[in-house]
Design an enzyme around this catalytic site. Sequence first.
Site, mmCIF file in Angstrom:
data_model
loop_
_atom_site.group_PDB
_atom_site.id
_atom_site.type_symbol
_atom_site.label_atom_id
_atom_site.label_comp_id
_atom_site.label_asym_id
_atom_site.label_seq_id
_atom_site.Cartn_x
_atom_site.Cartn_y
_atom_site.Cartn_z
ATOM 1 N N HIS A 197 7.554 1.514 11.074
ATOM 2 C CA HIS A 197 8.396 2.897 10.601
ATOM 3 C C HIS A 197 7.439 4.017 11.100
ATOM 4 O O HIS A 197 6.111 3.854 10.868
ATOM 5 C CB HIS A 197 8.407 2.651 9.072
ATOM 6 C CG HIS A 197 9.227 3.761 8.590
ATOM 7 N ND1 HIS A 197 8.679 5.091 8.213
ATOM 8 C CD2 HIS A 197 10.555 3.857 8.071
ATOM 9 C CE1 HIS A 197 9.511 5.878 7.614
ATOM 10 N NE2 HIS A 197 10.642 5.233 7.640
ATOM 11 N N LEU A 224 0.719 -1.231 -0.085
ATOM 12 C CA LEU A 224 -0.149 -0.168 0.021
ATOM 13 C C LEU A 224 0.828 1.132 -0.052
ATOM 14 O O LEU A 224 1.787 1.435 0.923
ATOM 15 C CB LEU A 224 -0.886 0.006 1.246
ATOM 16 C CG LEU A 224 -2.143 1.258 1.384
ATOM 17 C CD1 LEU A 224 -3.186 0.604 2.105
ATOM 18 C CD2 LEU A 224 -1.565 2.390 1.485
#
Length: 324
Positions: A231, A127
């Site tokens: 992240h 994505l």
Amino acid sequence: MTFRMRAARESDLGALYEMAKLTGGGFTNLPPDRKSLRAKLERSAAAFARDDDTLADDLFVLVLENVATGEVRGTCQLFGRVGQVAPFYSYRIGALTQHSKELNRTFRADMLTLSTDLEGSSEVGGLFLHPNERASGLGLLIARSRYLFIRQHRARFADRILAELRGVIDEAGGSPFWDGVAGRFFGMNFQEADQFNAINGGQFIADLMPKHPVYTAMLPETARAAIGLPHPSGRAAMRMLENEGFNWESYIDIFDGGPTMTARTDGVRSVRDARDMALDAVTGEGTIVATGRLADFVACYAGPDAAAALGVANDAAVLAIGRE
């Protein structure tokens, strides 16, 4: 401005390549390599063209398109079943507890064990939304359209589904986890290993990765601190996965230590709660609607322009899922 999700085409290669260059590394499913991206599109085209509804090693690539301009501004991928052609490795976090009578102390040692537990699962991944579009709710459209696609083609997906989140990457583009664990065995830095895996697959992991458990106490603090953390750019994606019913069950990516989220496919909210209804009966801000099978699949936000974006009549039957 209206956007829709649709099946990727060969002509989308250039747009995917330009987006891949913006990912910043560690994004294995969207490598900045034209040959690899072309191979993904060819594999996706074959999956869309397969007309038997059975579970297989499929890859479906979807893209986010600006209806007015035709520009591709985002993408995502769905894998029918991972680990069938090449092993699907994860680290599983476990513990060994031992007691010493002489010291009257109990010792707990956390460890990482190389695992293929998740083989056979389906996967949602890849994505990416163009940075210029990230304040418009389009990330949710991309994410939830994947589950509507699964609902439309349930027989092509397994009973368990996973999503790998990119782990911590430092300012230099390196991975503290990789440097502390696998990098010591492979003789290459994170960027080199990540690119090699994206282009050539993960068989080299099977060839070189140590098979014995790794005790986390023996790792540098920077590597330990990265275990199971997404992240910073992936925190919103993690929250969206949790809202859909995904959980973290102590599996992490072997490259960057990012969390691998899992769920029962039929328990994913947008799979479970999606409803068939007439487009002109759809209400509620933020409702996503979808229609079509395989290469004809299209999804968008409900609204005045939805029928045109989907290419259907106002009273056509659609699959809908509300925001709440």
